[in-house]
Design a protein around this motif. Structure first.
Motif, PDB file in Angstrom:
ATOM      1  N   TYR A   1     -36.292 -24.743  31.487  1.00 31.09           N
ATOM      2  CA  TYR A   1     -37.128 -23.536  31.453  1.00 31.09           C
ATOM      3  C   TYR A   1     -36.943 -22.848  30.107  1.00 31.09           C
ATOM      4  CZ  TYR A   1     -39.729 -19.838  33.930  1.00 31.09           C
ATOM      5  OH  TYR A   1     -40.688 -18.963  34.358  1.00 31.09           O
ATOM      6  N   MET A   2     -38.048 -22.630  29.411  1.00 35.57           N
ATOM      7  CA  MET A   2     -38.030 -21.902  28.149  1.00 35.57           C
ATOM      8  C   MET A   2     -38.824 -20.614  28.338  1.00 35.57           C
ATOM      9  SD  MET A   2     -39.249 -23.247  24.410  1.00 35.57           S
ATOM     10  CE  MET A   2     -39.159 -22.195  22.946  1.00 35.57           C
ATOM     11  N   PHE A   3     -38.155 -19.480  28.129  1.00 32.45           N
ATOM     12  CA  PHE A   3     -38.754 -18.179  28.393  1.00 32.45           C
ATOM     13  C   PHE A   3     -39.418 -17.603  27.136  1.00 32.45           C
ATOM     14  CE2 PHE A   3     -35.282 -18.853  31.331  1.00 32.45           C
ATOM     15  CZ  PHE A   3     -35.796 -18.433  32.548  1.00 32.45           C
ATOM     16  N   GLN A   4     -40.046 -16.429  27.304  1.00 31.00           N
ATOM     17  CA  GLN A   4     -40.669 -15.746  26.171  1.00 31.00           C
ATOM     18  C   GLN A   4     -39.652 -15.414  25.101  1.00 31.00           C
ATOM     19  OE1 GLN A   4     -42.993 -12.326  27.299  1.00 31.00           O
ATOM     20  NE2 GLN A   4     -43.977 -13.367  29.011  1.00 31.00           N
ATOM     21  N   ASP A   5     -38.462 -14.975  25.534  1.00 34.24           N
ATOM     22  CA  ASP A   5     -37.384 -14.696  24.597  1.00 34.24           C
ATOM     23  C   ASP A   5     -36.338 -15.803  24.731  1.00 34.24           C
ATOM     24  OD1 ASP A   5     -36.945 -13.765  27.198  1.00 34.24           O
ATOM     25  OD2 ASP A   5     -35.347 -12.424  26.551  1.00 34.24           O
ATOM     26  N   ALA A   6     -35.640 -16.081  23.664  1.00 33.76           N
ATOM     27  CA  ALA A   6     -34.775 -17.266  23.607  1.00 33.76           C
ATOM     28  C   ALA A   6     -33.621 -17.203  24.612  1.00 33.76           C
ATOM     29  CB  ALA A   6     -34.220 -17.434  22.195  1.00 33.76           C
ATOM     30  N   ARG A   7     -33.101 -16.011  24.900  1.00 26.92           N
ATOM     31  CA  ARG A   7     -31.995 -15.838  25.849  1.00 26.92           C
ATOM     32  C   ARG A   7     -30.782 -16.696  25.458  1.00 26.92           C
ATOM     33  NH1 ARG A   7     -34.685 -14.833  31.852  1.00 26.92           N
ATOM     34  NH2 ARG A   7     -36.463 -13.626  31.095  1.00 26.92           N
ATOM     35  N   LEU A   8     -30.468 -16.707  24.175  1.00 23.71           N
ATOM     36  CA  LEU A   8     -29.293 -17.431  23.711  1.00 23.71           C
ATOM     37  C   LEU A   8     -28.037 -16.607  23.966  1.00 23.71           C
ATOM     38  CD1 LEU A   8     -30.667 -18.775  20.303  1.00 23.71           C
ATOM     39  CD2 LEU A   8     -30.636 -19.928  22.523  1.00 23.71           C
ATOM     40  N   PHE A   9     -26.901 -17.288  24.055  1.00 20.36           N
ATOM     41  CA  PHE A   9     -25.637 -16.599  24.273  1.00 20.36           C
ATOM     42  C   PHE A   9     -25.103 -16.087  22.933  1.00 20.36           C
ATOM     43  CE2 PHE A   9     -25.841 -19.829  27.671  1.00 20.36           C
ATOM     44  CZ  PHE A   9     -25.879 -18.977  28.753  1.00 20.36           C
ATOM     45  N   PRO A  10     -24.981 -14.771  22.757  1.00 22.14           N
ATOM     46  CA  PRO A  10     -24.594 -14.225  21.453  1.00 22.14           C
ATOM     47  C   PRO A  10     -23.155 -14.539  21.059  1.00 22.14           C
ATOM     48  CG  PRO A  10     -24.706 -12.477  23.100  1.00 22.14           C
ATOM     49  CD  PRO A  10     -25.274 -13.711  23.746  1.00 22.14           C
ATOM     50  N   HIS A  11     -22.299 -14.863  22.022  1.00 21.00           N
ATOM     51  CA  HIS A  11     -20.897 -15.147  21.708  1.00 21.00           C
ATOM     52  C   HIS A  11     -20.690 -16.600  21.286  1.00 21.00           C
ATOM     53  CE1 HIS A  11     -21.407 -16.420  25.866  1.00 21.00           C
ATOM     54  NE2 HIS A  11     -20.296 -17.125  25.772  1.00 21.00           N
ATOM     55  N   LEU A  12     -21.748 -17.409  21.334  1.00 20.40           N
ATOM     56  CA  LEU A  12     -21.669 -18.809  20.932  1.00 20.40           C
ATOM     57  C   LEU A  12     -22.540 -19.051  19.706  1.00 20.40           C
ATOM     58  CD1 LEU A  12     -22.047 -20.560  24.412  1.00 20.40           C
ATOM     59  CD2 LEU A  12     -19.928 -20.098  23.171  1.00 20.40           C
ATOM     60  N   ASP A  13     -22.126 -19.990  18.854  1.00 20.48           N
ATOM     61  CA  ASP A  13     -22.993 -20.392  17.759  1.00 20.48           C
ATOM     62  C   ASP A  13     -24.060 -21.336  18.300  1.00 20.48           C
ATOM     63  OD1 ASP A  13     -21.677 -22.810  18.125  1.00 20.48           O
ATOM     64  OD2 ASP A  13     -20.555 -22.703  16.244  1.00 20.48           O
TER      65      ASP A  13
ATOM     66  N   ILE B   1     -32.971 -28.798  13.747  1.00 17.58           N
ATOM     67  CA  ILE B   1     -32.024 -27.674  13.781  1.00 17.58           C
ATOM     68  C   ILE B   1     -30.627 -28.074  13.324  1.00 17.58           C
ATOM     69  CG2 ILE B   1     -33.264 -26.286  15.489  1.00 17.58           C
ATOM     70  CD1 ILE B   1     -31.606 -27.516  17.678  1.00 17.58           C
ATOM     71  N   GLY B   2     -30.501 -29.200  12.651  1.00 15.93           N
ATOM     72  CA  GLY B   2     -29.191 -29.646  12.192  1.00 15.93           C
ATOM     73  C   GLY B   2     -28.507 -28.649  11.281  1.00 15.93           C
ATOM     74  N   ALA B   3     -29.285 -27.988  10.408  1.00 13.62           N
ATOM     75  CA  ALA B   3     -28.710 -27.034   9.462  1.00 13.62           C
ATOM     76  C   ALA B   3     -28.312 -25.718  10.126  1.00 13.62           C
ATOM     77  CB  ALA B   3     -29.714 -26.755   8.342  1.00 13.62           C
ATOM     78  N   LEU B   4     -28.662 -25.545  11.392  1.00 14.39           N
ATOM     79  CA  LEU B   4     -28.394 -24.283  12.085  1.00 14.39           C
ATOM     80  C   LEU B   4     -27.170 -24.340  12.985  1.00 14.39           C
ATOM     81  CD1 LEU B   4     -32.041 -23.500  13.313  1.00 14.39           C
ATOM     82  CD2 LEU B   4     -30.992 -22.853  11.133  1.00 14.39           C
ATOM     83  N   LEU B   5     -26.558 -25.502  13.151  1.00 13.21           N
ATOM     84  CA  LEU B   5     -25.565 -25.702  14.199  1.00 13.21           C
ATOM     85  C   LEU B   5     -24.388 -24.743  14.137  1.00 13.21           C
ATOM     86  CD1 LEU B   5     -25.469 -29.604  14.446  1.00 13.21           C
ATOM     87  CD2 LEU B   5     -26.592 -27.981  15.994  1.00 13.21           C
ATOM     88  N   GLU B   6     -23.963 -24.363  12.944  1.00  9.00           N
ATOM     89  CA  GLU B   6     -22.793 -23.491  12.821  1.00  9.00           C
ATOM     90  C   GLU B   6     -23.164 -22.017  12.735  1.00  9.00           C
ATOM     91  OE1 GLU B   6     -20.188 -25.228  13.368  1.00  9.00           O
ATOM     92  OE2 GLU B   6     -21.344 -27.081  13.126  1.00  9.00           O
ATOM     93  N   ARG B   7     -24.432 -21.704  12.798  1.00  7.51           N
ATOM     94  CA  ARG B   7     -24.861 -20.308  12.683  1.00  7.51           C
ATOM     95  C   ARG B   7     -24.657 -19.544  13.980  1.00  7.51           C
ATOM     96  NH1 ARG B   7     -30.625 -19.561   9.672  1.00  7.51           N
ATOM     97  NH2 ARG B   7     -30.322 -21.026   7.947  1.00  7.51           N
TER      98      ARG B   7
END
Length: 209
Positions: free
Chosen positions: A84-96, A124-130
């Motif tokens: 499920y992909m929502f309107q907002d990304a809903r990523l976990f801010p405490h994780l990269d 997204i390889g260049a984003l992994l550590e962000r």
């Protein structure tokens, strides 16, 4: 291919007194749900995912019954294998980014979508550590899409994933959605208010009144 059979009624006991009968049958692998706000598009996705229990009816995806009120079938959310992909990304801010992607693999069995393949597919390889706070809206949505794929779904639900992006970020993300459509065999249900998005990403369209 996608065989989606939904009869959904949502009554007052599910909140808000909203009631809607939705019946869809389509053998297309990728379909769009269109219609005015409040027509029940997101409710249909929630019913497929098991986040909303219909008052009655039957939900069948790709030949697999997820809900049948007569037969007493109601497959638990975790066993439905829905991405499920929502309107907002809903990523976990405490994780990269790597941590967010890895979260999708927790508790899963054999992998259909490998980590490296998904990273390459979505660029997204260049984003992994962000950290997620350092991502643009389009980047965050790509990570959210990757996390959904790494959950090893049998169907992918996209609920207006471009709504909160400006035009430039929308144009950035659409090619990646097209790649997922073209390079995976996943059934996809896409919800959008945008006729342009629907035309570019799907062929079969169902409009809810």
């Amino acid at each position: 291919m996608l065989a989606l059979d939904i009869v959904l009624e949502r009554g007052a006991r599910n909140g808000g007194g909203f009631r809607r009968h939705v019946s869809i049958r389509d053998d297309a692998r990728v379909i769009a749900l269109a219609g005015r706000s409040g027509a029940g598009k997101t409710s249909v996705l929630h019913a497929i995912a098991g986040l909303l229990t219909p008052c009655e009816g039957r939900i069948e995806v790709d030949g697999r019954c997820l809900f049948d009120s007569v037969a007493g079938i109601d497959v638990p959310v975790h066993a439905r294998h829905v991405g499920y992909m929502f309107q907002d990304a809903r990523l976990f801010p405490h994780l990269d980014v790597r941590g967010n992607l890895g979260y999708g693999r927790r508790g899963q069995g054999a992998a259909t979508f490998g980590f490296d393949d998904v990273v390459a597919l979505l660029g997204i390889g260049a984003l992994l550590e962000r950290r997620t706070t350092h991502l643009s809206g389009g980047e965050a949505q790509r990570v959210a899409l990757g996390r959904a794929l790494l959950s090893q779904p049998r169907i992918l639900l996209l609920d207006e994933p471009l709504t909160n992006l400006d035009q430039a970020r929308r144009e950035e993300l659409i090619p990646y959605l097209q790649r997922v459509r073209d390079e995976t065999a996943l059934p996809i249900v896409y919800v959008s208010h945008s006729a342009d998005e629907v035309e570019r990403l799907t062929r079969a369209v169902h409009t809810l009144d």
